[in-house]
Write a protein that holds these residues in place. Structure first.
Motif, PDB file in Angstrom:
ATOM      1  N   PHE A  33       0.664  -1.281  -0.099  1.00 43.06           N
ATOM      2  CA  PHE A  33      -0.105  -0.045  -0.025  1.00 43.06           C
ATOM      3  C   PHE A  33       0.869   1.216  -0.147  1.00 43.06           C
ATOM      4  O   PHE A  33       1.907   1.175   0.636  1.00 43.06           O
ATOM      5  CB  PHE A  33      -0.926  -0.032   1.190  1.00 43.06           C
ATOM      6  CG  PHE A  33      -2.089  -1.125   1.236  1.00 43.06           C
ATOM      7  CD1 PHE A  33      -3.240  -0.991   0.559  1.00 43.06           C
ATOM      8  CD2 PHE A  33      -1.820  -2.034   2.052  1.00 43.06           C
ATOM      9  CE1 PHE A  33      -4.019  -1.918   0.295  1.00 43.06           C
ATOM     10  CE2 PHE A  33      -2.646  -3.177   2.044  1.00 43.06           C
ATOM     11  CZ  PHE A  33      -3.930  -3.082   1.076  1.00 43.06           C
ATOM     12  N   THR A  86      -5.650  -4.344   6.927  1.00 42.69           N
ATOM     13  CA  THR A  86      -5.472  -4.475   5.466  1.00 42.69           C
ATOM     14  C   THR A  86      -6.642  -3.868   4.820  1.00 42.69           C
ATOM     15  O   THR A  86      -6.451  -3.500   3.758  1.00 42.69           O
ATOM     16  CB  THR A  86      -5.096  -5.922   5.261  1.00 42.69           C
ATOM     17  OG1 THR A  86      -3.832  -6.395   5.755  1.00 42.69           O
ATOM     18  CG2 THR A  86      -5.085  -6.126   3.722  1.00 42.69           C
ATOM     19  N   ARG A  90      -6.715  -0.838   2.234  1.00 43.69           N
ATOM     20  CA  ARG A  90      -7.408  -0.871   0.997  1.00 43.69           C
ATOM     21  C   ARG A  90      -8.405   0.231   0.896  1.00 43.69           C
ATOM     22  O   ARG A  90      -8.301   0.670  -0.390  1.00 43.69           O
ATOM     23  CB  ARG A  90      -7.914  -2.450   0.845  1.00 43.69           C
ATOM     24  CG  ARG A  90      -8.518  -2.706  -0.481  1.00 43.69           C
ATOM     25  CD  ARG A  90      -8.959  -4.146  -0.890  1.00 43.69           C
ATOM     26  NE  ARG A  90      -8.079  -4.815  -0.571  1.00 43.69           N
ATOM     27  CZ  ARG A  90      -7.826  -5.959   0.308  1.00 43.69           C
ATOM     28  NH1 ARG A  90      -8.563  -6.120   1.502  1.00 43.69           N
ATOM     29  NH2 ARG A  90      -6.542  -6.676   0.222  1.00 43.69           N
ATOM     30  N   ASP A 206      -6.567   0.050  -7.998  1.00 44.34           N
ATOM     31  CA  ASP A 206      -6.528  -0.816  -6.577  1.00 44.34           C
ATOM     32  C   ASP A 206      -5.147  -0.315  -5.984  1.00 44.34           C
ATOM     33  O   ASP A 206      -4.082  -0.417  -6.567  1.00 44.34           O
ATOM     34  CB  ASP A 206      -6.038  -2.500  -7.226  1.00 44.34           C
ATOM     35  CG  ASP A 206      -6.070  -3.280  -6.043  1.00 44.34           C
ATOM     36  OD1 ASP A 206      -5.715  -2.825  -4.848  1.00 44.34           O
ATOM     37  OD2 ASP A 206      -5.933  -4.468  -6.152  1.00 44.34           O
ATOM     38  N   ARG A 208      -3.381  -1.450  -3.939  1.00 45.63           N
ATOM     39  CA  ARG A 208      -2.226  -2.472  -3.725  1.00 45.63           C
ATOM     40  C   ARG A 208      -1.211  -2.431  -5.025  1.00 45.63           C
ATOM     41  O   ARG A 208      -0.234  -2.844  -4.881  1.00 45.63           O
ATOM     42  CB  ARG A 208      -2.699  -3.799  -3.410  1.00 45.63           C
ATOM     43  CG  ARG A 208      -3.342  -3.804  -1.954  1.00 45.63           C
ATOM     44  CD  ARG A 208      -4.130  -5.395  -2.071  1.00 45.63           C
ATOM     45  NE  ARG A 208      -5.093  -5.502  -2.991  1.00 45.63           N
ATOM     46  CZ  ARG A 208      -5.747  -6.433  -3.052  1.00 45.63           C
ATOM     47  NH1 ARG A 208      -5.333  -7.608  -2.713  1.00 45.63           N
ATOM     48  NH2 ARG A 208      -6.654  -6.536  -4.184  1.00 45.63           N
TER      49      ARG A 208
END
Length: 325
Positions: A33, A86, A90, A206, A208
């Motif tokens: 991240f 997490t 996100r 995203d 990530r």
């Protein structure tokens, strides 16, 4: 009073806060991240800032209370907390990325004569529309606009993986072309957040996929962990992730399984000779150890999983007083 006891008592004391900082750093590096705005890496300041933002949200605090009621021990708390953090990172990363996309769209649309803004006092005021076309607000599902966005060829802009900046997702012509296609399909006006939402799906936004800068800086003496079992002792995010994985692994292993893990690279017969266990027993134990390792390491990137597996073997050998391989 340990971290779990502190959480159950409703008082977030020193042990729990240390665990929160630690697992936040682990979740950030494991999920790749991006650090919060204003930070080039997951430094101590970045971790503290993000942890504070997490705790001041009443929704997250309620989630911690639920975790405290679910878990039975410290390893369980660690695992649940890492999963919760997490999910938080996100969602926060997506909000940040979406926010940047909205601002960029608004700037570019304002500079392009093909688009106009619905004036104040009209239905859909503040929406964007095609110049000279209908300003009626679109009332259908956004999913119906996705097909129009998908038909546009997109040149995704990517920085080098070592860059501390985030790429702009797509070049300006692609963003304008998608906006034009969606407005034609809508036959009316759309808000910029609506355009951004559909584009984010088209672009596969995203958080990530945006690399964090690693290794992470020292998180301070108050968060230090014993790294001597498996590394040179240098404290950084990668070592922290390995340490966390090793705790998870050894929480799951029996003494007999640790014994087999220490020689996992050897054939079954050699392990039997070294340990004095029957070959059949070694075979069954080795299979259990391999299954546990594969299950635990499934969530890690391949290179990290290999590093952790070797570190687990070396740690098992140190635990038994054996020389490293």
């Amino acid at each position: 009073m340990n971290a779990l006891e502190e959480l159950r008592s409703g008082r977030l004391g020193e042990d729990f806060v240390k665990l929160l900082y630690r697992q936040l750093a682990v979740a950030a590096v494991r999920g790749q991240f991006p650090p919060p705005d204003g930070h080039g890496s997951w430094s101590m300041e970045a971790v503290l800032e993000t942890a504070h933002d997490y705790l001041v949200d009443s929704t997250n605090y309620a989630g911690l209370t639920e975790i405290a009621a679910r878990v039975e021990d410290e390893p369980g708390l660690r695992n649940y907390l890492t999963a919760a953090l997490t999910n938080y990172l996100r969602a926060a990363g997506r909000r940040t990325t979406m926010g940047r996309l909205v601002r960029r769209l608004r700037d570019r649309l304002s500079e392009d004569d093909r688009f106009a803004w619905v004036p104040a006092g009209s239905p859909g005021a503040g929406n964007v529309m095609l110049s000279g076309q209908s300003s009626v607000p679109y009332g259908g599902p956004l999913a119906e606009l996705a097909e129009a966005a998908a038909a546009v060829e997109v040149n995704v802009v990517r920085w080098r993986s070592s860059s501390k900046r985030e790429g702009p997702l797509a070049d300006t012509p692609a963003l304008m072309a998608m906006s034009q296609a969606m407005l034609r399909k809508a036959q009316g006006s759309l808000s910029v957040p609506q355009l951004a939402e559909v584009m984010s799906r088209r672009l596969g936004v995203d958080p990530r996929s945006i690399p964090a800068t690693i290794p992470v800086e020292d998180l301070g003496e108050n968060l230090a962990v014993d790294m001597e079992r498996h590394s040179s002792g240098r404290f950084d995010a990668h070592n922290l992730e390995v340490a966390d994985a090793l705790e998870v692994i050894f929480d799951e292993l029996t003494e007999r399984e640790i014994l087999v893990l220490s020689a996992l690279h050897e054939p079954i017969r050699i392990i039997a000779d070294q340990t004095g266990m029957p070959v059949s027993t070694v075979g069954a134990v080795k299979q259990r150890v391999q299954l546990k390792l594969s299950t635990i390491l499934r969530e890690y990137h391949e290179a990290d999983a290999e590093t952790i597996a070797f570190a687990a073997r070396d740690t098992a050998r140190q635990h038994l007083g054996l020389d490293p391989v």
